[in-house]
Design a protein around this motif. Structure first.
Motif, PDB file in Angstrom:
ATOM      1  N   GLY A 147       1.335  -2.069  -1.921  1.00 13.16           N
ATOM      2  CA  GLY A 147       1.188  -2.639  -0.588  1.00 13.16           C
ATOM      3  C   GLY A 147      -0.197  -2.412  -0.019  1.00 13.16           C
ATOM      4  O   GLY A 147      -0.739  -1.311  -0.101  1.00 13.16           O
ATOM      5  N   GLY A 148      -0.792  -3.473   0.582  1.00 11.73           N
ATOM      6  CA  GLY A 148      -2.100  -3.326   1.208  1.00 11.73           C
ATOM      7  C   GLY A 148      -3.173  -2.919   0.213  1.00 11.73           C
ATOM      8  O   GLY A 148      -3.201  -3.370  -0.927  1.00 11.73           O
ATOM      9  N   MET A 149      -4.094  -2.050   0.675  1.00 18.24           N
ATOM     10  CA  MET A 149      -5.157  -1.494  -0.165  1.00 18.24           C
ATOM     11  C   MET A 149      -5.927  -2.599  -0.908  1.00 18.24           C
ATOM     12  O   MET A 149      -6.241  -2.479  -2.082  1.00 18.24           O
ATOM     13  CB  MET A 149      -4.575  -0.478  -1.158  1.00 18.24           C
ATOM     14  CG  MET A 149      -3.785   0.624  -0.493  1.00 18.24           C
ATOM     15  SD  MET A 149      -3.041   1.820  -1.614  1.00 18.24           S
ATOM     16  CE  MET A 149      -4.468   2.777  -2.067  1.00 18.24           C
ATOM     17  N   GLN A 150      -6.246  -3.677  -0.185  1.00 19.75           N
ATOM     18  CA  GLN A 150      -6.898  -4.822  -0.812  1.00 19.75           C
ATOM     19  C   GLN A 150      -8.262  -4.461  -1.369  1.00 19.75           C
ATOM     20  O   GLN A 150      -8.676  -4.962  -2.422  1.00 19.75           O
ATOM     21  CB  GLN A 150      -7.031  -5.965   0.202  1.00 19.75           C
ATOM     22  CG  GLN A 150      -7.471  -7.282  -0.417  1.00 19.75           C
ATOM     23  CD  GLN A 150      -6.515  -7.762  -1.495  1.00 19.75           C
ATOM     24  OE1 GLN A 150      -5.298  -7.729  -1.303  1.00 19.75           O
ATOM     25  NE2 GLN A 150      -7.046  -8.200  -2.627  1.00 19.75           N
ATOM     26  N   GLU A 151      -8.987  -3.580  -0.692  1.00 22.85           N
ATOM     27  CA  GLU A 151     -10.310  -3.190  -1.179  1.00 22.85           C
ATOM     28  C   GLU A 151     -10.211  -2.488  -2.524  1.00 22.85           C
ATOM     29  O   GLU A 151     -11.025  -2.714  -3.426  1.00 22.85           O
ATOM     30  CB  GLU A 151     -10.994  -2.274  -0.157  1.00 22.85           C
ATOM     31  CG  GLU A 151     -12.434  -1.917  -0.532  1.00 22.85           C
ATOM     32  CD  GLU A 151     -13.117  -1.068   0.522  1.00 22.85           C
ATOM     33  OE1 GLU A 151     -14.214  -0.576   0.240  1.00 22.85           O
ATOM     34  OE2 GLU A 151     -12.543  -0.902   1.622  1.00 22.85           O
ATOM     35  N   PRO A 187      -4.497  14.069  -2.084  1.00 23.56           N
ATOM     36  CA  PRO A 187      -3.222  14.015  -2.817  1.00 23.56           C
ATOM     37  C   PRO A 187      -2.195  13.146  -2.108  1.00 23.56           C
ATOM     38  O   PRO A 187      -2.223  12.980  -0.882  1.00 23.56           O
ATOM     39  CB  PRO A 187      -2.786  15.487  -2.847  1.00 23.56           C
ATOM     40  CG  PRO A 187      -3.459  16.125  -1.682  1.00 23.56           C
ATOM     41  CD  PRO A 187      -4.773  15.411  -1.540  1.00 23.56           C
ATOM     42  N   GLY A 188      -1.281  12.579  -2.915  1.00 23.98           N
ATOM     43  CA  GLY A 188      -0.166  11.830  -2.361  1.00 23.98           C
ATOM     44  C   GLY A 188      -0.491  10.427  -1.918  1.00 23.98           C
ATOM     45  O   GLY A 188       0.283   9.832  -1.158  1.00 23.98           O
ATOM     46  N   CYS A 189      -1.627   9.865  -2.383  1.00 21.59           N
ATOM     47  CA  CYS A 189      -2.043   8.543  -1.914  1.00 21.59           C
ATOM     48  C   CYS A 189      -1.865   7.445  -2.962  1.00 21.59           C
ATOM     49  O   CYS A 189      -2.409   6.350  -2.811  1.00 21.59           O
ATOM     50  CB  CYS A 189      -3.490   8.586  -1.433  1.00 21.59           C
ATOM     51  SG  CYS A 189      -3.697   9.537   0.095  1.00 21.59           S
ATOM     52  N   GLY A 190      -1.158   7.735  -4.045  1.00 26.22           N
ATOM     53  CA  GLY A 190      -0.768   6.669  -4.957  1.00 26.22           C
ATOM     54  C   GLY A 190      -1.663   6.438  -6.150  1.00 26.22           C
ATOM     55  O   GLY A 190      -1.639   5.360  -6.744  1.00 26.22           O
ATOM     56  N   LYS A 191      -2.438   7.430  -6.552  1.00 24.76           N
ATOM     57  CA  LYS A 191      -3.333   7.236  -7.702  1.00 24.76           C
ATOM     58  C   LYS A 191      -2.546   6.978  -8.985  1.00 24.76           C
ATOM     59  O   LYS A 191      -2.903   6.108  -9.783  1.00 24.76           O
ATOM     60  CB  LYS A 191      -4.254   8.462  -7.861  1.00 24.76           C
ATOM     61  CG  LYS A 191      -5.247   8.630  -6.722  1.00 24.76           C
ATOM     62  CD  LYS A 191      -6.185   9.783  -6.942  1.00 24.76           C
ATOM     63  CE  LYS A 191      -5.538  11.131  -6.699  1.00 24.76           C
ATOM     64  NZ  LYS A 191      -5.145  11.357  -5.295  1.00 24.76           N
ATOM     65  N   LEU A 312      -7.865   6.097  -0.775  1.00 25.75           N
ATOM     66  CA  LEU A 312      -7.699   6.723   0.531  1.00 25.75           C
ATOM     67  C   LEU A 312      -6.250   6.637   1.009  1.00 25.75           C
ATOM     68  O   LEU A 312      -5.426   5.945   0.394  1.00 25.75           O
ATOM     69  CB  LEU A 312      -8.617   6.025   1.534  1.00 25.75           C
ATOM     70  CG  LEU A 312     -10.112   6.248   1.288  1.00 25.75           C
ATOM     71  CD1 LEU A 312     -10.924   5.229   2.079  1.00 25.75           C
ATOM     72  CD2 LEU A 312     -10.515   7.668   1.667  1.00 25.75           C
ATOM     73  N   PRO A 313      -5.916   7.309   2.118  1.00 28.29           N
ATOM     74  CA  PRO A 313      -4.569   7.147   2.683  1.00 28.29           C
ATOM     75  C   PRO A 313      -4.282   5.676   2.938  1.00 28.29           C
ATOM     76  O   PRO A 313      -5.184   4.899   3.269  1.00 28.29           O
ATOM     77  CB  PRO A 313      -4.652   7.949   3.996  1.00 28.29           C
ATOM     78  CG  PRO A 313      -5.681   8.985   3.733  1.00 28.29           C
ATOM     79  CD  PRO A 313      -6.705   8.322   2.848  1.00 28.29           C
ATOM     80  N   PRO A 314      -3.045   5.249   2.787  1.00 30.82           N
ATOM     81  CA  PRO A 314      -2.708   3.814   2.888  1.00 30.82           C
ATOM     82  C   PRO A 314      -3.066   3.229   4.249  1.00 30.82           C
ATOM     83  O   PRO A 314      -2.922   3.883   5.287  1.00 30.82           O
ATOM     84  CB  PRO A 314      -1.198   3.799   2.636  1.00 30.82           C
ATOM     85  CG  PRO A 314      -0.730   5.190   2.923  1.00 30.82           C
ATOM     86  CD  PRO A 314      -1.857   6.084   2.540  1.00 30.82           C
ATOM     87  N   ASP A 315      -3.530   1.971   4.203  1.00 29.54           N
ATOM     88  CA  ASP A 315      -3.816   1.264   5.443  1.00 29.54           C
ATOM     89  C   ASP A 315      -2.502   0.761   6.045  1.00 29.54           C
ATOM     90  O   ASP A 315      -1.423   0.998   5.495  1.00 29.54           O
ATOM     91  CB  ASP A 315      -4.797   0.116   5.201  1.00 29.54           C
ATOM     92  CG  ASP A 315      -4.342  -0.823   4.086  1.00 29.54           C
ATOM     93  OD1 ASP A 315      -3.121  -0.826   3.774  1.00 29.54           O
ATOM     94  OD2 ASP A 315      -5.185  -1.529   3.510  1.00 29.54           O
ATOM     95  N   ILE A 322       5.354   0.857   2.256  1.00 27.14           N
ATOM     96  CA  ILE A 322       5.910   2.136   1.790  1.00 27.14           C
ATOM     97  C   ILE A 322       7.137   2.516   2.610  1.00 27.14           C
ATOM     98  O   ILE A 322       8.162   2.958   2.071  1.00 27.14           O
ATOM     99  CB  ILE A 322       4.832   3.239   1.862  1.00 27.14           C
ATOM    100  CG1 ILE A 322       3.720   2.964   0.841  1.00 27.14           C
ATOM    101  CG2 ILE A 322       5.451   4.618   1.605  1.00 27.14           C
ATOM    102  CD1 ILE A 322       2.497   3.847   1.016  1.00 27.14           C
ATOM    103  N   LEU A 323       7.050   2.350   3.924  1.00 28.16           N
ATOM    104  CA  LEU A 323       8.191   2.668   4.789  1.00 28.16           C
ATOM    105  C   LEU A 323       9.383   1.768   4.476  1.00 28.16           C
ATOM    106  O   LEU A 323      10.534   2.225   4.428  1.00 28.16           O
ATOM    107  CB  LEU A 323       7.783   2.517   6.257  1.00 28.16           C
ATOM    108  CG  LEU A 323       6.817   3.582   6.794  1.00 28.16           C
ATOM    109  CD1 LEU A 323       6.209   3.134   8.115  1.00 28.16           C
ATOM    110  CD2 LEU A 323       7.528   4.927   6.954  1.00 28.16           C
TER     111      LEU A 323
END
Length: 425
Positions: A147-151, A187-191, A312-315, A322-323
């Protein structure tokens, strides 16, 4: 400890400081044969043949180790320990096991101490006949599922995916497929999820590697494990090798001068380079770390993990996705995901999962007390958000100093721009 056992240990210690001393290694191999340790002797002779392929004594010892009967009882100083308890030989830094295997293939099938494979029907005995590492089949996860994270997706497409999908254009522009991609961030940002999505985009198998998969208490076995992982990936190509927590697997060697991890890092460098230009064809290396400044600089040299991507943390769109995912199977009512996404700015994917879990727990306990089942509402979710401290803040506190004072060559320009944007400087 018998005299022969003490001498064998002394010879091993001497070889650790002089791995290219063929005479000393062959003497150790002879001692191992006398002690009844044929497998260990084969390993030592294989290394000797790698340094001196034409050595007649080495070839004679190899033939004896494989074809001759075991020593008489009076010749052996003690019973050989089980294979899994014998230390593997050849703990030299960055040793290329493929070269040794090639040198002795005509004499004897290669043997491995910890992951020894049974002989195949054709008698090849190649350890590749029985993979010791779990490789996931090509998955269905794609970047569209992120989801998101287009960049992040655009950077992956430009630096990694587009050249692989278009071989003719790659050939036209002389674009090399060598090198890998390093994902870093809090940590926890989906790598890991992004790495699996890349494998899905490529239709490639996925082999996840952590320090626990590689590290071994016996000298030389960690390097051998590292080689076997890459050998498995080459057999399963196309395959994505995902090196998780790279700071543990490939930490700076200047900090590990007296540790077995130094040799393991050397071996990783050897595997990334490949024995020739085509060795890693179809093997795509992704790595993730929370501490890129602790990764050995040689690993980030061009041709290795030379592309870096900040995760980075999700936009807001990513947080909403995610929710939605974590609430999909729970009883909810009147939940405004857009409002909830705006209220969770700065939370990682793991933090968002915790928010949903905490809200569900509140509703469950309330239902248990009253005896009436009720839905999860916005009040529960917003209450959980207020109780969660962003887990990324500690990481940004450490990263801030690196971005400001140790940004050699603009390595952390993306991180610096984000910190300025979020007014975290």
């Amino acid at each position: 400890m018998s005299e022969d056992t003490g001498l064998i240990q002394s010879l091993r210690a001497a070889l650790a400081g002089a791995p290219e001393d063929v005479t000393l290694r062959l003497h150790l191999a002879e001692m191992l044969l006398v002690a009844g340790q044929q497998d260990a002797a084969v390993s030592e002779v294989a290394v000797a043949l790698q340094y001196a392929p034409g050595n007649a004594k080495a070839r004679d010892l190899m033939a004896r180790a494989m074809g001759a009967p075991g020593p008489a009882p009076h010749e052996a100083s003690h019973e050989a320990p089980p294979a899994q308890e014998r230390p593997a030989a050849g703990g030299s830094a960055g040793f290329d096991w493929r070269a040794a295997e090639g040198q002795v293939r005509d004499v004897v099938p290669p043997r491995f101490v910890e992951h020894e494979a049974p002989l195949a029907v054709d008698g090849s005995g190649d350890p590749g006949d029985a993979d010791a590492w779990e490789v996931d089949a090509p998955g269905t996860v794609r970047l569209a599922d992120v989801g998101g994270m287009q960049e992040v997706k655009d950077r992956l497409e430009a630096a990694f995916l587009a050249p692989m999908r278009n071989p003719e254009l790659r050939k036209l522009y002389g674009k090399s497929l060598r090198g890998g991609l390093l994902l870093y961030g809090p940590p926890g940002c989906g790598k890991t999820f992004i790495a699996r999505a890349v494998a899905g985009e490529l239709g490639a198998s996925f082999l996840s590697v952590s320090v626990n998969d590689v590290l071994d208490m016996w000298i030389g076995n960690s390097e051998r494990n590292m080689h076997e992982i890459f050998a498995t990936a080459r057999r399963q190509a196309p395959c994505v090798v995902f090196l998780d927590e790279l700071d543990a697997l490939g930490g700076k060697r200047s900090r590990t001068q007296h540790s077995g991890m130094r040799n393991t890092v050397n071996q990783l460098l050897t595997e990334l380079d490949g024995i020739d230009a085509q060795a890693n064809e179809g093997v795509f290396v992704l790595a993730a770390t929370n501490l890129p400044w602790d990764v050995d600089l040689a690993l980030r040299r061009p041709g290795r993990l030379d592309r870096t991507l900040l995760v980075l943390p999700p936009d807001a769109p990513a947080r909403e996705a995610i929710l939605r995912y974590h609430l999909r199977d729970r009883p909810i009512e009147n939940v405004d995901l857009g409002k909830l996404a705006r209220a969770t700015d700065g939370l990682s994917g793991a933090d968002l999962a915790h928010v949903c879990e905490s809200a569900a727990e509140t509703a469950l306990l309330d239902s248990a007390r009253t005896g009436t089942v009720r839905m999860i509402g916005m009040k529960d979710l917003l209450g959980a958000v207020k109780a969660v401290v962003p887990s990324t803040e500690a990481w940004f506190s450490s990263a801030r100093n690196v971005a400001m004072f140790a940004n050699e060559g603009g390595t952390y320009d993306d991180l610096l721009a984000y910190l300025k944007k979020k007014r975290k400087l």
